[in-house]
Design a protein around this motif. Sequence first.
Motif, mmCIF file in Angstrom:
data_model
loop_
_atom_site.group_PDB
_atom_site.id
_atom_site.type_symbol
_atom_site.label_atom_id
_atom_site.label_comp_id
_atom_site.label_asym_id
_atom_site.label_seq_id
_atom_site.Cartn_x
_atom_site.Cartn_y
_atom_site.Cartn_z
ATOM 1 N N PRO A 140 -2.338 4.025 10.071
ATOM 2 C CA PRO A 140 -2.326 3.605 8.665
ATOM 3 C C PRO A 140 -0.937 3.158 8.217
ATOM 4 O O PRO A 140 0.058 3.801 8.553
ATOM 5 C CB PRO A 140 -2.759 4.877 7.933
ATOM 6 C CG PRO A 140 -2.350 6.006 8.834
ATOM 7 C CD PRO A 140 -2.468 5.482 10.231
ATOM 8 N N THR A 141 -0.894 2.078 7.451
ATOM 9 C CA THR A 141 0.407 1.528 7.060
ATOM 10 C C THR A 141 0.653 1.556 5.555
ATOM 11 O O THR A 141 1.720 1.161 5.108
ATOM 12 C CB THR A 141 0.537 0.073 7.550
ATOM 13 O OG1 THR A 141 -0.456 -0.718 6.885
ATOM 14 C CG2 THR A 141 0.365 -0.029 9.059
ATOM 15 N N THR A 142 -0.340 1.966 4.758
ATOM 16 C CA THR A 142 -0.085 2.160 3.325
ATOM 17 C C THR A 142 -0.056 3.662 3.047
ATOM 18 O O THR A 142 -0.616 4.459 3.822
ATOM 19 C CB THR A 142 -1.180 1.528 2.434
ATOM 20 O OG1 THR A 142 -2.442 2.168 2.725
ATOM 21 C CG2 THR A 142 -1.317 0.040 2.648
ATOM 22 N N LEU A 143 0.571 4.017 1.932
ATOM 23 C CA LEU A 143 0.613 5.438 1.577
ATOM 24 C C LEU A 143 -0.804 5.963 1.387
ATOM 25 O O LEU A 143 -1.157 7.056 1.843
ATOM 26 C CB LEU A 143 1.445 5.612 0.302
ATOM 27 C CG LEU A 143 1.588 7.040 -0.227
ATOM 28 C CD1 LEU A 143 2.211 7.961 0.821
ATOM 29 C CD2 LEU A 143 2.427 7.054 -1.502
ATOM 30 N N LEU A 144 -1.645 5.152 0.716
ATOM 31 C CA LEU A 144 -3.028 5.585 0.472
ATOM 32 C C LEU A 144 -3.749 5.863 1.786
ATOM 33 O O LEU A 144 -4.443 6.868 1.942
ATOM 34 C CB LEU A 144 -3.764 4.516 -0.341
ATOM 35 C CG LEU A 144 -5.198 4.871 -0.741
ATOM 36 C CD1 LEU A 144 -5.510 4.370 -2.146
ATOM 37 C CD2 LEU A 144 -6.231 4.334 0.237
ATOM 38 N N ALA A 145 -3.564 4.989 2.749
ATOM 39 C CA ALA A 145 -4.253 5.170 4.035
ATOM 40 C C ALA A 145 -3.656 6.351 4.803
ATOM 41 O O ALA A 145 -4.369 7.064 5.506
ATOM 42 C CB ALA A 145 -4.160 3.892 4.852
ATOM 43 N N GLN A 146 -2.352 6.578 4.661
ATOM 44 C CA GLN A 146 -1.718 7.674 5.396
ATOM 45 C C GLN A 146 -2.147 9.040 4.863
ATOM 46 O O GLN A 146 -2.239 9.997 5.622
ATOM 47 C CB GLN A 146 -0.187 7.542 5.330
ATOM 48 C CG GLN A 146 0.305 6.291 6.060
ATOM 49 C CD GLN A 146 1.802 6.187 6.180
ATOM 50 O OE1 GLN A 146 2.539 6.889 5.490
ATOM 51 N NE2 GLN A 146 2.272 5.297 7.043
ATOM 52 N N VAL A 147 -2.384 9.127 3.548
ATOM 53 C CA VAL A 147 -2.745 10.438 2.998
ATOM 54 C C VAL A 147 -4.251 10.632 2.886
ATOM 55 O O VAL A 147 -4.707 11.734 2.610
ATOM 56 C CB VAL A 147 -2.109 10.694 1.607
ATOM 57 C CG1 VAL A 147 -0.599 10.668 1.703
ATOM 58 C CG2 VAL A 147 -2.610 9.706 0.561
ATOM 59 N N ASP A 148 -5.018 9.556 3.050
ATOM 60 C CA ASP A 148 -6.437 9.709 2.753
ATOM 61 C C ASP A 148 -7.364 8.980 3.726
ATOM 62 O O ASP A 148 -8.012 9.600 4.579
ATOM 63 C CB ASP A 148 -6.712 9.244 1.311
ATOM 64 C CG ASP A 148 -8.042 9.729 0.780
ATOM 65 O OD1 ASP A 148 -8.834 10.259 1.572
ATOM 66 O OD2 ASP A 148 -8.308 9.582 -0.422
ATOM 67 N N SER A 149 -7.378 7.645 3.676
ATOM 68 C CA SER A 149 -8.499 6.943 4.317
ATOM 69 C C SER A 149 -8.495 6.994 5.839
ATOM 70 O O SER A 149 -9.539 6.864 6.460
ATOM 71 C CB SER A 149 -8.555 5.483 3.849
ATOM 72 O OG SER A 149 -7.363 4.803 4.162
#
Length: 400
Positions: A140-149
Amino acid sequence: MTEMTEMTRNTEKLHVPLGGRSYDILIRPGGLDELPVVAASYAPVGEAIALICDETVWELYGRRVSSALRGAGMAFECIPVPPGEGSKRLDQLARIYNGLAGMGLGRNGLIVALGGGVTGDLAGFAAATWMRGVSLVQVPTTLLAQVDSSVGGKTAIDIDAGKNLVGAFHQPKAVLIDPQLIETLPARERAAGMSEVIKYGAIASETLFAQLESRRVPVDPAVLPGNPNAAPADPAGVSGDSADIICACCRIKRDVVAEDEFDAGRRMILNFGHTFGHAIEAKYGYGRFNHGEAVAGGMRIAAGIGEILGVTARGTARRLSDLLSRYGLDAREDADDLIPIVRRDKKATGRDVKLVLLKGIGEAVVERLEYPVVEAALRALRDRGGDDASRDPDERGRKP
Ligand code: NAD
Ligand code: GLY
């Protein structure tokens, strides 16, 4: 503290215990360079590797990733995905299937998802369905993807009738998180990721929530006009504690997913703010607010009606709203016109909808509420001036 010591402190491996579907989340500043080692563990020698990659991410990191993989003697093919929610659609999925067929990726092949939540969800769904399921590594390369998706195995695409309506559970073999990648993330996307970070504090950890309240805000005030709390931008764009915060969120998600992999009970708390958030996204045709911004608006509504219904401790909505504003998340929506959209939510029935409410900061509950009850609470929320029933009347309902 030297950079090396800091990096060592920030390096973490979290195990997600799911029996035969168990895997590790590796959180390592600079960890992108470890992709060849991770990929080699899941792609037997001679098997194809497909790198499904967000085009913007490829422009930024493609050369580095290519040379790392080629340097390790690994052949791969890149299937680029145009940036944006519009790529989570059947036409892009078909393009990916054709790419996989073209490179002859068989049942032992590996798909690597390199990008934000859009790429992760799309590549994940391709991995879930190609040859009835092939190995997947999430990078994951976005913060959202790193913490969630990237964690938890939910994959999906959108169709005209709604977001994420076609999907599958497909756990990755590994999640490789490099917190340094968010340094290139636009401030608006970083703020959107903070929405999910704040969600974790709100639903499961008052300690994390308090840490976020006392943190120097790493947003760019030039990008977020009207945010009086924004501190001058961190030159790196990321605070030193980013890796710790990502770890804290992944630990919460890991624990919840380990308890309820298939979303039959406790996992629903991860959807705090999402029922109204998805409705806000849908209301504007997914064009005005990104996912994180819409979820921020949805959390404000859920906390506000929780107070009105007497489920949520008074003052909680105000505390949550203030923290969201601190990170530039000021979206507020008049919620009463969202009900027709909420009725189409995956967790809605003809009579009622399951909503995640807070008891207080750090504790969430799932409540099944009939529509008239929700509608009355939304009307009361509007009459009180917005998301925050406990705020002074002069302060309430101010929009940026
Ligand atoms: P995104 O994938 O669209 O990425 C946002 C933008 O950031 C894109 O323009 C992208 O090109 C750019 N970008 C990505 N990484 C970058 C980097 N390192 N540097 C510079 N730019 C970069 O959006 P998102 O917020 O990551 O994900 C949103 C999606 O995630 C939604 O579709 C949502 O439904 C989904 N989601 C899924 C889950 C799940 O459990 N599967 C959970 C939450 C959200
Ligand atoms: N993002 C919600 C979930 O993974 O369940």
